[in-house]
Design a protein around this motif. Structure first.
Motif, mmCIF file in Angstrom:
data_model
loop_
_atom_site.group_PDB
_atom_site.id
_atom_site.type_symbol
_atom_site.label_atom_id
_atom_site.label_comp_id
_atom_site.label_asym_id
_atom_site.label_seq_id
_atom_site.Cartn_x
_atom_site.Cartn_y
_atom_site.Cartn_z
ATOM 1 N N ARG A 430 33.329 15.953 -28.028
ATOM 2 C CA ARG A 430 32.814 16.652 -29.515
ATOM 3 C C ARG A 430 31.910 15.679 -30.079
ATOM 4 O O ARG A 430 31.385 15.806 -31.222
ATOM 5 N N GLY A 431 31.001 15.286 -29.159
ATOM 6 C CA GLY A 431 30.168 14.526 -29.470
ATOM 7 C C GLY A 431 29.389 14.990 -30.141
ATOM 8 O O GLY A 431 28.932 16.238 -30.056
ATOM 9 N N LEU A 432 28.114 14.268 -31.250
ATOM 10 C CA LEU A 432 27.322 15.822 -32.085
ATOM 11 C C LEU A 432 26.128 16.012 -31.370
ATOM 12 O O LEU A 432 25.742 17.430 -31.686
ATOM 13 N N VAL A 433 25.537 15.684 -30.706
ATOM 14 C CA VAL A 433 24.975 16.695 -29.727
ATOM 15 C C VAL A 433 25.160 17.027 -28.149
ATOM 16 O O VAL A 433 25.250 16.029 -28.106
ATOM 17 N N ALA A 434 23.769 17.381 -27.138
ATOM 18 C CA ALA A 434 24.075 17.786 -26.678
ATOM 19 C C ALA A 434 22.552 17.124 -26.114
ATOM 20 O O ALA A 434 22.021 17.714 -26.439
ATOM 21 N N THR A 435 22.199 16.636 -24.678
ATOM 22 C CA THR A 435 21.050 16.281 -24.283
ATOM 23 C C THR A 435 20.367 16.705 -23.581
ATOM 24 O O THR A 435 21.030 18.415 -23.010
ATOM 25 N N PRO A 436 19.175 16.757 -23.169
ATOM 26 C CA PRO A 436 18.459 17.872 -22.546
ATOM 27 C C PRO A 436 19.158 17.884 -21.113
ATOM 28 O O PRO A 436 20.069 17.790 -20.466
ATOM 29 N N THR A 437 18.128 18.818 -20.409
ATOM 30 C CA THR A 437 18.595 19.460 -19.337
ATOM 31 C C THR A 437 17.673 18.704 -18.570
ATOM 32 O O THR A 437 18.397 18.168 -16.890
ATOM 33 N N HIS A 438 17.109 17.821 -18.702
ATOM 34 C CA HIS A 438 16.041 16.879 -17.284
ATOM 35 C C HIS A 438 15.930 15.698 -17.522
ATOM 36 O O HIS A 438 16.241 15.551 -18.577
ATOM 37 N N CYS A 439 16.148 15.314 -16.360
ATOM 38 C CA CYS A 439 16.192 13.169 -16.470
ATOM 39 C C CYS A 439 14.635 12.821 -17.214
ATOM 40 O O CYS A 439 13.844 13.702 -16.378
ATOM 41 N N SER A 440 14.690 11.919 -17.540
ATOM 42 C CA SER A 440 12.985 12.243 -18.344
ATOM 43 C C SER A 440 13.342 11.378 -19.767
ATOM 44 O O SER A 440 14.287 10.305 -19.372
ATOM 45 N N VAL A 441 11.854 10.603 -20.021
ATOM 46 C CA VAL A 441 11.958 9.349 -20.920
ATOM 47 C C VAL A 441 11.414 10.642 -22.126
ATOM 48 O O VAL A 441 10.608 11.667 -22.383
ATOM 49 N N TYR A 442 12.393 10.585 -23.079
ATOM 50 C CA TYR A 442 12.304 10.824 -24.690
ATOM 51 C C TYR A 442 12.033 9.826 -25.663
ATOM 52 O O TYR A 442 12.278 9.181 -25.525
ATOM 53 N N ARG A 443 11.184 10.788 -26.493
ATOM 54 C CA ARG A 443 10.654 10.038 -27.513
ATOM 55 C C ARG A 443 11.451 10.725 -28.694
ATOM 56 O O ARG A 443 11.699 12.438 -29.106
ATOM 57 N N VAL A 444 12.304 9.878 -30.109
ATOM 58 C CA VAL A 444 12.077 9.869 -31.366
ATOM 59 C C VAL A 444 11.254 10.090 -32.116
ATOM 60 O O VAL A 444 10.284 8.512 -32.082
ATOM 61 N N ASP A 445 10.847 10.324 -33.152
ATOM 62 C CA ASP A 445 9.669 10.317 -34.056
ATOM 63 C C ASP A 445 10.425 9.769 -35.749
ATOM 64 O O ASP A 445 11.370 11.105 -36.032
ATOM 65 N N ALA A 446 9.939 8.934 -36.382
ATOM 66 C CA ALA A 446 10.874 8.408 -37.473
ATOM 67 C C ALA A 446 9.452 9.334 -38.202
ATOM 68 O O ALA A 446 8.274 8.144 -38.263
ATOM 69 N N ARG A 459 4.501 5.557 -39.565
ATOM 70 C CA ARG A 459 5.640 6.426 -38.835
ATOM 71 C C ARG A 459 6.204 5.178 -37.298
ATOM 72 O O ARG A 459 5.770 4.310 -37.582
ATOM 73 N N SER A 460 7.397 5.626 -36.872
ATOM 74 C CA SER A 460 7.602 4.814 -36.131
ATOM 75 C C SER A 460 7.939 5.738 -34.859
ATOM 76 O O SER A 460 8.905 6.437 -34.484
ATOM 77 N N GLU A 461 8.177 5.423 -33.172
ATOM 78 C CA GLU A 461 8.358 5.596 -32.193
ATOM 79 C C GLU A 461 9.770 5.074 -31.712
ATOM 80 O O GLU A 461 9.589 3.845 -31.329
ATOM 81 N N GLN A 462 10.608 5.760 -31.289
ATOM 82 C CA GLN A 462 11.456 4.585 -30.074
ATOM 83 C C GLN A 462 11.453 5.940 -28.660
ATOM 84 O O GLN A 462 11.486 7.066 -28.983
ATOM 85 N N PHE A 463 11.865 5.195 -27.995
ATOM 86 C CA PHE A 463 11.821 6.006 -26.207
ATOM 87 C C PHE A 463 13.365 5.816 -25.992
ATOM 88 O O PHE A 463 14.258 4.740 -25.847
ATOM 89 N N PHE A 464 13.795 6.575 -25.362
ATOM 90 C CA PHE A 464 15.120 6.618 -24.758
ATOM 91 C C PHE A 464 14.782 7.349 -22.912
ATOM 92 O O PHE A 464 14.117 8.293 -22.940
ATOM 93 N N GLU A 465 16.096 7.259 -22.399
ATOM 94 C CA GLU A 465 16.360 7.747 -20.713
ATOM 95 C C GLU A 465 16.904 8.484 -20.699
ATOM 96 O O GLU A 465 18.308 7.823 -20.432
#
Length: 901
Positions: A430-446, A459-465
């Motif tokens: 029941r985690g709050l989010v559901a992850t994207p459907t493809h393997c990749s590197v994704y960016r979060v923007d602040a 502005r700040s960027e953070q990446f996760f895989e």
């Protein structure tokens, strides 16, 4: 958002010059404040003085409270804290001194007697206090405590209170100084040695004989506000007396405006990542906003006022996140109270932690689903209690209504410094989010905005895989698989019996999302529409406009149209969210004669997304009566939440509605679906019924010549009526043939206006002369199906007969004619729907429109006989010789025994 209680603020009792006395029992005069610097984010010495004037009879001040400006905060960890024991025994160390206080009072007949000057100590506060200062009244040896509280209901500024002052020596004047850097050597001449409580009768520390060094690192106690508006900030002083406690005196002034905002810095950074590295999976999320707060003599960086986080495409709210949850109401959060919150545990979705150099440890709290508001559905509350602070902060999630992309907004953070602000959203199915459907590197923007508006926002960027598929499987390819599974069947498998019907379609995590769906029922699986009402179109439209709770409480469709229920599961993981709905019967839709309507109140925990209405067009094959159902496109997103459909379950449970075939061959429920990437997949579920051999099979037919005796003569065109009867609970007819005696032939001369095969397909022979009319009174319908019968060319030497039986549905049985041995005309209906006929009647026209012609007189000799051969859906066969009743009067030698049942 309110997060100003993140620090234990110990700044100063500040006020300034321009006090306005209220009309009360005791006036406040000379309410002044001075600071050693107005540098924004600087660390000033703050001096405050106020005089109490008591006209007439002397009065004694009972409680004094000072509310400092918003953004003025401090660091009680700048120096060590004096313990309660040491303070009680007057042995606070010199290292815990943070300032001085000089007091005048009405003492021994002198209304303005100088009692003396004492050191103000930084004290160890009890658990329920943010910070605590204290001093010993010089000359009187009375200990005074100054607790510090945080105004969590307004601007998270500080409130300093001195309560229950002695009325034996009423306070007349107080002058306080708080040091910006308490351990600085500049204050050594004013620092009292351990065990020295003050200078009685002195207006300063001139009783000290030598400087006393703190001998510790120099850290700031006070921080100036970070806003440079050019205008002073509000300060207030409130006084109550013993003589008139119900009539307090209130004075307001201004704290000097901050300057030099351009000298501050603003360099926040973001760390953000989901708790899972799997695609199409439920996950928590960790967010850290860091804003370093270096201690020392440098100007403090500007605090963060607000932050906007934009999560990557494909990372969406998990549909199951709110299942079983409730929202914390605003009243339960207590935003209008400085007391702890009262939010329920089942509203909790995460935790958060704030670290500040001003705190002895992290301030920890929980994140709760907030009460939805119109236009602001996804509110969340950050509520924490600790260090005497009950912090209550507010944030919102804004999912894009088309894509579901999440933007998180935290506004109105307090104007205080924190080094890290960590949020953890719970992980699990029941985690709050559901992850994207493809393997990749994704960016979060602040996007961070400072309290100091002179500084640029950052502005700040953070990446996760994401590095695996669901459950640790290999990463999906560019086109994800699409292999739905179908299970369908009846609860009672007896042939020819009414039974509930259940259908369930499942999709695995990692597969394409389901879009369009179509189903083909097995031949002979049908439904009884007798006594069943349509859900009106107006009611269907009304349902789609209603809130889910309103539809749940008062269904829009009438109960007479209810045929079953639906259960839709949505969201990734092993615990998808389930939405319950109802299935109704309705009329024509998108060219189909019938339809089904799935009405689902979209309710997920505290969220009401309205009512989801999905129409299903129901077609009936004209030749076989086989039912196909084509659904509207399944909604992909509701309320900004992509539903990630996992399963669709349909339960048709209306008694006497769905009817099993009478054919026990291996059949199947078939389906075809289209995934969100365009892949088309066909899938099916085996379907069988049993005990067909035990069903009876005794259909019968009667043939009667109409039109009077005149049409019995040779070369005349007789009108004939054919009646076919079936018994309830028998196996249904699969095929039949009727072989007429040589007394009848097709009249080729009457086929000039015959319908062609092309005309049949294009317009169902409209405009052509029918050869008769047909009607079937089936027990499945309230009204009969009826329509014309046509002879249709284009199939060979002899035309075929087509019966267009219209009503709620249209059935078009086809009969093939052939000339068999000895010139007999044999008409065969090779395919008859596996459904109870009841009574079928065919009236063939006679006379000028007659299809048949008499080859001899029908009244000559014995009555002519037709041979009827029936084949049942269960494989049984029956043969019947039918004497054709002609309008001949009394006939000799008639033998119709074989025509009886």
């Amino acid at each position: 958002m309110r997060s100003r209680a993140l620090l234990t603020l110990t700044a100063c009792l500040a006020a300034c010059a321009l006090a306005t006395p209220a009309q009360a029992s005791q006036a406040i005069n000379d309410f002044t404040v001075t600071t050693s610097t107005t540098q924004a984010g600087g660390h000033p010495d703050v001096k405050m003085s106020f005089t109490l004037d008591s006209p007439g009879a002397p009065e004694a001040a009972k409680d004094v409270a000072v509310n400092t400006p918003e953004g003025l905060f401090g660091n009680p960890n700048a120096v060590p804290k004096c313990t309660s024991e040491d303070f009680a025994f007057k042995r606070c160390p010199s290292t815990s001194q943070v300032g001085l206080i000089t007091i005048r009072a009405n003492h021994e007949g002198n209304p303005n007697a100088l009692l003396g000057t004492a050191p103000i100590y930084n004290r160890e506060p009890p658990g329920a206090q943010t910070a605590l200062f204290g001093f010993i009244v010089p000359g009187l040896e009375i200990p005074i405590s100054i607790p510090v509280a945080v105004r969590t209901t307004t601007d998270y500024g500080l409130r300093f209170t001195v309560a229950n002052l002695t009325q034996l020596t009423p306070l007349a004047k107080a002058e306080l100084t708080y040091w910006g850097f308490p351990a600085d050597e500049i204050h050594d001449p004013e620092r009292f040695p351990k065990g020295t409580v003050g200078c009685p009768g002195k207006a300063g520390a001139d009783c000290l004989t030598k400087p006393t060094s703190a001998g510790i690192s120099v850290n700031p106690l006070i921080n100036n506000p970070s806003i440079c508006t050019g205008a002073p900030l509000a300060v207030s002083l409130d006084l109550t007396t013993y003589q008139d406690p119900g009539n307090p005196t209130h004075a307001e002034a201004a704290y000097p405006a901050s300057t030099g905002c351009s000298a501050m810095t603003f360099k926040p950074v973001l760390l953000a990542t989901p708790t899972s590295k799997e695609t199409d999976a439920p996950a928590g999320f960790d967010i850290e906003m860091a804003a370093p707060q270096p201690l020392g003599r440098s100007t403090t960086p500007s605090p963060i006022k607000s932050a906007t986080l934009t999560l990557p495409e494909g990372l969406t709210i998990n549909p199951d996140a709110a299942d079983g949850q409730r929202a914390c109401l605003d009243a339960e959060a207590g935003f209008d109270s400085e007391a702890p919150h009262n939010c329920p545990d089942n509203a909790k979705i995460g935790t958060f932690e704030v670290d500040s150099p001003s705190l002895d440890g992290p301030l920890t709290g929980s994140i709760y689903l907030g009460q939805p508001k119109p236009g602001n559905q996804y509110r969340f509350f950050l509520l924490a209690s600790g260090f005497g602070i009950n912090a209550k902060l507010l944030g919102t999630f804004h999912p894009d209504p088309t894509t579901g992309r999440i933007t998180a907004l935290i506004e109105d953070l307090p104007q205080v410094s924190f080094e890290t602000f960590d949020l953890h959203l719970f992980a699990s199915d029941r985690g709050l989010v559901a992850t994207p459907t493809h393997c990749s590197v994704y960016r979060v923007d602040a996007h961070f905005f400072p309290w100091n508006v002179v500084l640029a926002d950052q502005r700040s960027e953070q990446f996760f895989e994401l590095s695996s598929g669901p459950g640790g499987a290999s990463c999906p390819g560019t086109t994800r698989p699409f292999s739905p599974r179908l299970a369908a069947g009846t609860s009672n498998p007896l042939a020819g019996a009414f039974s509930d019907f259940h259908l369930k379609l499942d999709r695995d995590d990692g597969d394409q999302f389901i879009g369009d769906l179509g189903f083909t029922m097995p031949p002979g699986f049908t439904g009884s529409l007798r006594g069943l009402a349509y859900c009106p179109e107006a009611a269907i439209l009304a349902a789609a406009q209603k809130p889910g709770l309103a539809e749940q409480a008062a269904p829009s469709c009438p109960a007479q149209s209810l045929i079953g229920t639906t259960n839709v599961a949505a969201g990734p993981g092993s615990h998808p969210f389930h939405a319950q709905g109802k299935m109704y019967f309705a009329g024509p839709f998108k060219g189909a004669p019938l339809s089904l309507v799935a009405v689902t109140p979209a309710l997920a925990g505290p969220y009401d997304y309205g009512t989801i209405v999905v129409r299903v067009a129901v077609n009936v094959d004209p030749a076989t009566a086989q039912v196909t159902a084509l659904s509207d496109t399944v909604p992909a997103i509701v309320g900004g939440v992509p539903i990630r459909l996992r399963s669709i379950e349909v339960n048709l449970t209306r008694p006497g509605f769905t009817l099993n075939p009478t054919n026990c061959e291996a059949l199947a429920v078939k389906s075809q679906g289209i995934g969100d990437q365009g892949t088309v997949a066909a899938f099916s579920s085996l379907f069988n019924v049993v005990n067909c051999a035990t069903l009876g099979f005794r259909p019968r037919m009667a043939i009667t010549q109409l039109g009077g005796k005149k049409q019995t003569k040779r070369s005349k065109n007789p009108a004939l009526r054919v009646d076919l009867y079936t018994r309830p609970a028998d196996a249904n007819i699969r095929s039949l043939s009727v072989t007429l005696p040589k007394d009848f032939a097709i009249d080729q001369g009457h086929l000039g206006n015959i319908c062609s095969k092309a005309e049949l397909a294009a317009k169902r022979c409209a405009g052509r002369q029918p050869i008769g009319g047909a009607r079937v009174d089936t027990p499945l319908l309230d009204q009969p199906l009826a329509g014309p019968a046509y002879a249709v060319s284009g199939y060979g030497r002899l035309p075929r007969l087509i019966f267009i039986l219209g009503g709620q549905v249209t059935i078009m049985p086809e009969a093939r004619s052939a000339s068999v041995k000895r010139g007999h005309l044999k008409t065969t209906v090779p395919v008859i729907p596996d459904a109870p006929v009841g009574h079928f009647r065919l009236d063939l026209l006679g006379g000028a429109q007659g299809y048949l012609v008499n080859t001899k007189s029908l009244c000559a000799g014995k009555a002519p006989q037709a041979l009827v051969e029936f084949t049942g859906q269960n494989g049984k066969a029956r043969t019947q010789k039918v004497a054709i009743k002609a309008a001949c009067g009394k006939r000799q030698g008639t033998d119709n025994r074989r025509a009886r049942r």
